[in-house]
Motif scaffolding. Structure first.
Motif, short mmCIF file in Angstrom:
data_model
loop_
_atom_site.label_atom_id
_atom_site.label_comp_id
_atom_site.label_asym_id
_atom_site.label_seq_id
_atom_site.Cartn_x
_atom_site.Cartn_y
_atom_site.Cartn_z
N ALA A 1 -8.53 -6.19 -2.30
CA ALA A 1 -8.71 -4.91 -3.02
C ALA A 1 -9.56 -3.96 -2.20
O ALA A 1 -9.30 -2.76 -2.13
CB ALA A 1 -9.35 -5.18 -4.39
N GLU A 2 -10.59 -4.51 -1.53
CA GLU A 2 -11.46 -3.66 -0.70
C GLU A 2 -10.71 -3.13 0.51
O GLU A 2 -10.91 -1.99 0.94
CB GLU A 2 -12.68 -4.47 -0.28
CG GLU A 2 -13.72 -3.60 0.37
CD GLU A 2 -15.03 -4.34 0.66
OE1 GLU A 2 -15.32 -5.35 -0.02
OE2 GLU A 2 -15.74 -3.91 1.58
N THR B 1 -18.68 5.31 4.93
CA THR B 1 -18.06 4.65 3.78
C THR B 1 -19.08 4.47 2.65
O THR B 1 -18.77 4.71 1.48
CB THR B 1 -17.49 3.27 4.18
OG1 THR B 1 -16.61 3.44 5.29
CG2 THR B 1 -16.72 2.64 3.02
N PHE C 1 -9.36 5.44 2.02
CA PHE C 1 -10.49 6.32 2.38
C PHE C 1 -10.41 6.75 3.85
O PHE C 1 -10.62 7.91 4.19
CB PHE C 1 -11.82 5.62 2.07
CG PHE C 1 -13.01 6.41 2.53
CD1 PHE C 1 -13.30 7.64 1.94
CD2 PHE C 1 -13.84 5.95 3.55
CE1 PHE C 1 -14.40 8.39 2.37
CE2 PHE C 1 -14.92 6.69 3.98
CZ PHE C 1 -15.20 7.91 3.39
N ARG D 1 -8.62 -0.18 -0.68
CA ARG D 1 -9.50 0.95 -0.94
C ARG D 1 -9.97 1.59 0.37
O ARG D 1 -10.06 2.81 0.50
CB ARG D 1 -10.68 0.40 -1.76
CG ARG D 1 -11.87 1.24 -1.93
CD ARG D 1 -12.91 0.48 -2.76
NE ARG D 1 -13.93 -0.14 -1.91
CZ ARG D 1 -14.97 -0.83 -2.35
NH1 ARG D 1 -15.14 -1.02 -3.65
NH2 ARG D 1 -15.84 -1.34 -1.53
N THR D 2 -10.27 0.73 1.37
CA THR D 2 -10.79 1.23 2.64
C THR D 2 -9.72 1.99 3.43
O THR D 2 -9.99 3.05 4.00
CB THR D 2 -11.33 0.05 3.50
OG1 THR D 2 -12.24 -0.70 2.70
CG2 THR D 2 -12.04 0.56 4.74
N TYR E 1 0.85 -1.20 0.00
CA TYR E 1 0.00 0.00 0.00
C TYR E 1 0.88 1.24 0.00
O TYR E 1 1.80 1.35 0.80
CB TYR E 1 -0.89 -0.03 1.24
CG TYR E 1 -1.63 1.25 1.52
CD1 TYR E 1 -2.65 1.69 0.68
CD2 TYR E 1 -1.30 2.03 2.63
CE1 TYR E 1 -3.32 2.87 0.94
CE2 TYR E 1 -1.98 3.22 2.90
CZ TYR E 1 -2.99 3.63 2.05
OH TYR E 1 -3.66 4.79 2.31
#
Ligand SMILES: [Zn+2]
Length: 588
Positions: free
Chosen positions: A286-287, A377, A294, A290-291, A259
């Motif tokens: 992948a989630e 989210t 964010f 992404r999390t 990351y």
């Protein structure tokens, strides 16, 4: 004895023999059934609790290091432990105490490398007292080495009750997990079972049968293969919550990415999963990436940026184990296209692990904030409708039976039992309190307040903050500063009272009168937005009352058109109670 009598006696012996064999067989069967179904002993009164105030001796030391070796034996549902605990003495002590489940008998204890006589220590109902060979004064170091082992407490319904989970994969391989938030770390290692204590460094050496993996907290130091084929997994973690120290064992596979953070660092993101789930694992990985991106943009830097983001698949639903969050949601699909369980547990890296409640009474700081991140989210992914729908669902289960914060010391158990404490309200009401606060003070003041509460400063960067303890009073003070006005009334009514404020509206002629009714008549100057025939205005309600002009008798009036306000709603309560009674009758 006559011959006749002797023959009769012999016959009796012969008749008796088969019955005896049958009887012994029956007893053996009963014994086997009993052994298979035997109940584990109930936990000791002290062991079952977590968050009991520290003893004088425990307050006299800094718990700096814990070097924990666990020999995990899934076949016997047994662990053998060797724990080396390092303390810095702050005030003179002649003895020290720690917590450990008495069902894990201690074999030996050494102090500063010297084995102690068995008479120098005792485990009294879960509180182990060790008489030191010589008193210690402030500034001295103390090392205790504890050898212990046995059958750790088994969780029947993890994570809601705590202990070990000894499960199996579809292929029949061992699948082991721990979840001890409710009862505490003393279920499997010698610790100070209080959320106020975070050991500076926890190193784990987890020995597992051949072919199994043992992902854990923090950074991997290495994997050793023992002469008999077993492997030893060595991990080190910085300042984990003591209930976040976890053991997970299975024939795991690893999905991994690097990351790149907006804060400049690079870090591994790891998902440990069961074989046969490669596709789902890549999706969840992948989630995860992404999390984290964010959350970093919304709250601030990931607190364990120098270790890893880790998730491990578990036989139970989930738990916020620092840098190795438990995930057991089975990749459940949702119309929002996100995994709420992974999202929720991950939010605890900020709300729970970085910022920890100073007392379980403030547990909403973990669970209310943690639960608010799912609507936030979804709002990011899908816009306003997704956010509102998630808030609407949370609204439907708010109970309002006990205040979210009582203002006195509470154990985890007292907070979580619906008979004695707020239970589910620390999640859903906590989340709604944040939603309403955000509506009141605006995004800028709200997120700055959250950031300051989490990091202790408004400008966190990797390296300029440490894990910290938070409280409701502190958050109230921070939010008041950021909003440039006292918000005591807000926190008093929403968190320190069980019942919600009720907005009473009365229409008389061309006037709509509004009035807040609060428990004990507490002040509540909460502004209320009103839409009349589509025209919006904000009624200041400074004295808890206000009026609005209504142009004609047929005007359509909507109070709080953006649903910003948490307030008493009788229809909502009737629905909630009806749902609860239907669930109760369905389960009986
Ligand atoms: Zn949670």
């Amino acid at each position: 004895m006559s011959d006749e009598a002797s023959v009769a006696a012999q016959r009796r012996r012969v008749d008796w023999a088969p019955w005896a064999i049958l009887g012994i067989l029956a007893l053996a069967v009963i014994a086997i059934i009993w052994l298979a179904n035997r109940k584990q002993p109930p936990l000791a009164a002290r062991t079952v609790k977590t968050g009991i105030p520290l003893t004088t001796e425990q307050r006299s030391v800094d718990f700096q290091t814990a070097d924990l070796t666990f020999d995990v034996q899934p076949g016997d549902k047994r662990i053998d432990g060797h724990a080396v605990l390092g303390f810095l003495v702050k005030a003179p002590i002649a003895r020290l105490q720690f917590d450990l489940d008495p069902e894990l008998p201690i074999k030996s204890i050494a102090a500063d490398g010297r084995a102690l006589q068995d008479s120098a220590w005792k485990n009294d109902g879960g509180l182990v007292t060790v008489n030191l060979p010589a008193p210690k004064t402030a500034g001295e170091k103390l090392t205790l080495a504890v050898d212990y082992g046995g059958h750790p407490h088994i969780a029947r319904r993890a994570p809601w009750d705590g202990g070990f989970v000894w499960a199996h994969t579809k292929e029949g391989k061992p699948w082991v997990a721990t979840a001890v938030e409710g009862e505490g770390c003393d279920l499997f290692w010698p610790c100070f079972d209080n959320s106020r204590v975070e050991v500076g460094t926890v190193t784990q050496h987890i020995i597992v049968p051949k072919g199994l993996a043992a992902p854990s907290n923090g950074k991997l130091l290495g994997i050793d293969t023992l002469s008999d084929g077993r492997t030893r997994w060595n991990w080190t973690a910085r300042s984990p919550n003591n209930y976040a120290v976890a053991i997970d064992v299975a024939p795991y596979k690893l999905a991994r990415q690097t990351y790149q953070s907006r804060y400049g660092y690079r870090m591994p993101v790891e998902y440990w999963y069961l074989p046969g789930e490669d596709k789902q694992a890549q999706g969840l990985l992948a989630e995860m990436v992404r999390t984290i991106a964010f959350f970093e943009a919304t709250i601030g830097p990931y607190p364990w940026w120098d270790e890893k983001m880790g998730v491990v698949e578990t036989p139970h639903l989930g738990m916020e184990h620092q840098t190795i969050n438990a995930y057991g949601n089975n990749y459940k699909l949702a119309p929002e296209g996100f995994d709420w369980l992974m999202n929720h547990e991950f939010s605890h890296e900020w709300f729970g692990n970085q910022m920890t409640n100073g007392d379980w009474d403030d547990m909403w700081l973990h669970e209310g904030f943690g639960s608010y991140m799912q609507p936030v989210t979804i709002g990011w992914l899908h816009g306003r409708m997704g956010y509102d729908e998630a808030m609407w669902k949370q609204r439907q289960t708010i109970a309002n039976k006990f205040p979210v914060v009582s203002g006195r010391h509470q154990t985890e158990e007292e907070v979580y039992r619906p008979e004695t404490g707020p239970a589910n309200d620390i999640y859903v009401k906590g989340s709604w309190v944040l939603h309403t606060l955000r509506g009141l003070i605006g995004d800028q003041a709200f997120w700055t307040s959250v950031r300051r509460e989490v990091y202790g400063r408004p400008d966190p960067r990797p390296g300029n903050f440490q894990p910290r303890f938070g409280s409701t009073n502190e958050f109230e003070a921070i939010a008041s500063q950021e909003a440039h006005r006292s918000l005591k009334w807000f926190f008093d009514v929403y968190l320190r009272q069980a019942h919600l404020p009720r907005l009473v509206t009365t229409r008389q002629g061309n006037t709509l009168a509004l009035q807040w009714k609060t428990p004990h008549g507490l002040p509540f100057p909460m502004p209320v937005e009103v839409a009349i025939d589509g025209n919006r205005q904000v009624v200041p309600m400074t004295s808890g009352r206000g009026t609005v002009a209504v142009p004609n008798p047929f005007s359509v009036i909507t109070i709080d058109p953006d649903s910003k306000l948490l307030r008493q709603d009788d229809a909502m309560d009737r629905f909630r109670d009806d749902q609860a009674s239907k669930r109760a009758s369905a389960s009986t």
